[in-house]
Design an enzyme around this catalytic site. Structure first.
Site, short mmCIF file in Angstrom:
data_model
loop_
_atom_site.label_atom_id
_atom_site.label_comp_id
_atom_site.label_asym_id
_atom_site.label_seq_id
_atom_site.Cartn_x
_atom_site.Cartn_y
_atom_site.Cartn_z
N GLU A 22 0.87 -1.17 0.00
CA GLU A 22 0.00 0.00 0.00
C GLU A 22 0.91 1.23 0.00
OE1 GLU A 22 -2.75 0.21 3.26
OE2 GLU A 22 -3.54 2.12 2.52
N ARG B 246 5.19 -12.73 9.70
CA ARG B 246 5.86 -11.46 9.46
C ARG B 246 7.26 -11.50 10.02
NH1 ARG B 246 2.02 -7.55 8.79
NH2 ARG B 246 3.40 -5.81 9.17
N LYS C 218 4.22 0.67 9.42
CA LYS C 218 4.34 1.94 8.73
C LYS C 218 3.73 3.07 9.55
CE LYS C 218 3.00 0.09 4.81
NZ LYS C 218 2.46 -0.05 3.46
P1 ATP Z 1 2.80 -2.44 8.00
O1 ATP Z 1 2.00 -3.19 8.99
O2 ATP Z 1 4.25 -2.43 8.26
O3 ATP Z 1 2.28 -1.08 7.73
P2 ATP Z 1 1.47 -3.60 5.80
O4 ATP Z 1 1.20 -5.03 5.86
O5 ATP Z 1 0.33 -2.70 6.09
O6 ATP Z 1 2.72 -3.28 6.68
P3 ATP Z 1 1.64 -3.45 3.00
O7 ATP Z 1 2.09 -2.30 2.21
O8 ATP Z 1 0.22 -3.79 2.98
O9 ATP Z 1 2.10 -3.15 4.47
O10 ATP Z 1 2.55 -4.71 2.73
C1 ATP Z 1 2.86 -5.21 1.47
C2 ATP Z 1 3.22 -6.64 1.61
O11 ATP Z 1 4.34 -6.78 2.48
C3 ATP Z 1 2.10 -7.45 2.20
O12 ATP Z 1 1.96 -8.64 1.47
C4 ATP Z 1 2.53 -7.71 3.60
O13 ATP Z 1 2.01 -8.91 4.08
C5 ATP Z 1 4.05 -7.73 3.47
N1 ATP Z 1 4.65 -7.34 4.74
C6 ATP Z 1 4.44 -6.21 5.44
N2 ATP Z 1 5.12 -6.22 6.58
C7 ATP Z 1 5.81 -7.38 6.62
C8 ATP Z 1 6.70 -7.99 7.56
N3 ATP Z 1 7.03 -7.39 8.70
N4 ATP Z 1 7.21 -9.20 7.26
C9 ATP Z 1 6.89 -9.81 6.11
N5 ATP Z 1 6.06 -9.30 5.19
C10 ATP Z 1 5.51 -8.10 5.43
MG MG Z 2 -1.50 -3.23 4.74
#
Ligand code: ATP
Ligand code: MG
Length: 554
Positions: free
Chosen positions: A35, A261, A271
């Protein structure tokens, strides 16, 4: 990417192997779906290496898709930084960059299809009421009074939503699934909500935006994704992922698989939290070298290969875990030990004057750039009567274990001569200001001929030819291993996460390129900062050396 980076194995690759073996799929198509509401962090690198790595190893494809359904929080700045970071990590996405917003028209049509099938309805309860009606883990939800509207009525109201006839929060579209389901996500989840927000891709075309769960599965299917890999918190959402695809007319059935994760000690990885650090000016932007962001690690001196190696070492499982910072550090240390040129810098200088060395003389000494890699060549380092050495590399008295300069004793200057400390000068407070030494002109590149054993070797920089530099020494950003578990994580910031010192570097470093790693001999790995340019040379410490002195010192 080098051949040496051998293929990892994990449960997802085993699933893919089976799918290819039994013909479920002829090829593999993955996607990385960030995102654009922040910069990528090392957790995303895990997902990137998994998705793009699979595509590479199976000769498949991996899309970069922006999951852009929350216009208020998103921005093109993030879109650009994410593209940049993925490329920098060494991966290429398939074709053009994709956006979920590319599919807004189709998503709308699929929503209409669900309404026509009696599988979606326009809700007019408030968001609070919806929550209340949804029930709990132990109590089933109760139906909204709007749940049994006719398809015609719903079609008209949905169109009214689209045309701006409802204010934000006044109406939403919900799937009609199962109010008693043990999976709360199936209790008539919201599919669309009203948001009068300008979108970075679609402008003001829409005032209704689809929810993640509705958007993601359909985007996957439209792109022909075979294996949709996400993190464990979406486990329950998989039921909804499948429900949507089962109930619309679409001829692709991607499968979602979840992995754990990445969590890293002494940092935060959401984020939202990283954004707070930036907005509250607790760090110097998303690319502050203390941040766990890709851009921060890059500015700090991490290489793409080290980050990929880290992702390989941590592996992919369903086990929740917390990785020690040392694992990440050892990846970059291994890389730089192998590949970084050596150079000399003095961080805490004290002056040495070699009294029997000519004051106008400048000798150009040739030093190898890497002890084990002659192909990395050598450089010229000026040697002069006045030098800087580390304050900590001199003692007035010391026992035999101390292998550096001691009053009345000898030490070798790296790549240069053996010197002997003759006497010292101190200031009024008793601090040593100058160490007066003599040098043995016959010891350049060889041991003293009369059999004197000189074991210690210390680094140095010419005081007249060396270049002043600011050296930024980084430590962990937080004082506790899991700051996210604290009531206010910002209270746990490490006040010593950045220590700035002024030292001197050898003149060859005046032309160092940003982000290129050097081993400052006996000190650690450093790179020129990519942002703080124009003034004094500024170097970031990427990571320390293994502390080899600890054993001999005491
Ligand atoms: P955050 O919680 O850090 O804001 P998010 O999941 O909202 O992360 P996205 O931009 O939606 O962030 O993530 C893009 C991809 O990266 C998704 O498939 C998510 O599952 C993966 N991802 C995000 N954080 C992690 C992590 N700590 N370890 C592994 N994969 C991750
Ligand atoms: Mg997300």
């Amino acid at each position: 990417m080098s051949e040496a980076e051998a293929r990892p194995s994990n449960f997802i690759r085993q699933i893919i192997d089976k799918d290819l073996e039994n013909g479920t799929h002829a090829s593999v198509h993955t996607r990385f779906p960030p995102e654009p509401n922040g910069y990528l962090h090392i957790g995303h690198a895990k997902s990137i290496c998994l998705n793009f790595g699979i595509a590479q190893d199976y000769q498949g494809q991996c899309n970069l898709r922006f999951d852009d359904t929350n216009p208020e929080k998103e921005d093109v700045e993030y879109v650009e930084s994410i593209k940049n970071d993925v490329s920098w990590l060494g991966f290429e996405w398939q074709g053009e960059v994709c956006y979920s917003s590319n599919y807004f028209d189709k998503l709308y049509d699929y929503a209409v299809e669900l309404i026509e099938k009696g599988l979606a309805y326009v809700e007019e309860l408030s968001p609070e009421q919806i929550r209340e009606y949804r029930g709990t883990l132990t109590q089933p939800g109760k139906p909204s009074p709007y749940r049994d509207r006719t398809a015609e009525e719903n079609l008209e109201l949905f169109k009214k939503m689209r045309d701006g006839g409802f204010k934000e929060g006044e109406a939403c579209l919900r799937a009609k699934i199962d109010l008693a389901s043990s999976f709360i996500v199936l209790r008539d989840p919201v599919l669309y909500r009203v948001r009068f927000a300008e979108h970075h891709q679609t402008g003001d075309k829409w005032c209704i935006y689809p929810m993640y769960d509705f958007t993601h599965c359909i985007s996957d299917a439209l792109e022909g994704i075979t294996h949709s890999l996400c993190t464990l918190e979406f486990q329950d959402n998989r039921r909804l992922y499948d429900w949507v695809l089962d109930n619309i007319t679409i001829d692709c059935q991607p499968r979602q698989y979840e992995f754990s994760r990445l969590n890293l000690e002494y940092t935060v990885m959401s984020k939202r939290k990283l954004n707070q650090l930036v907005v509250d000016n607790l760090v110097d932007g998303w690319d502050d070298p203390r941040m766990p962001t890709i851009s921060g690690l890059r500015r700090r001196g991490f290489t793409p290969a080290a980050i990929r190696e880290f992702c390989k070492r941590i592996g992919v499982t369903k086990q929740e875990n917390m990785i020690e910072m040392g694992v990440l550090e050892s990846c970059i240390r291994d890389d730089l030990n192998e590949n970084a040129a050596r150079a000399m810098a003095v961080l805490d200088p004290v002056k040495v004057i070699i009294e029997n060395y000519d004051s106008d003389k400048v000798e150009s000494l040739s030093l190898v750039n890497h002890p084990n890699k002659p192909e990395m060549g050598s450089r010229e380092v000026p040697f002069t009567r006045e030098l800087w050495i580390e304050r900590d590399d001199f003692r007035e008295e010391a026992n035999k274990k101390y292998k550096r300069l001691v009053l009345g004793k000898e030490v070798r200057l790296r790549g240069a001569y053996v010197i002997k400390a003759e006497r010292i000068e101190k200031d009024a407070d008793g601090n040593i200001t100058t160490i007066i030494c003599s040098y043995d002109a016959d010891t350049l590149g060889k041991n003293p001929e009369d059999g004197r054993k000189v074991k210690g070797v210390i680094h140095w920089v010419s005081a007249t030819k060396g270049v002043p530099a600011e050296l930024r020494l980084y430590d962990r950003l937080f004082t506790v291993a899991n700051p996210a578990a604290e009531s206010d994580f910002t209270h746990m910031l490490n006040p010593e996460s950045l220590v700035v010192v002024n030292g001197f570097v050898e003149p060859s470093l005046a032309t160092a390129e940003p982000e290129v790693g050097y081993q400052f001999e006996r000190i650690g790995y450093f790179c020129l900062d990519s942002k703080l340019t124009g003034g004094m040379l500024t170097f970031n410490r990427t990571v320390g050396l293994r502390d080899t002195w600890a054993k001999i010192d005491n």
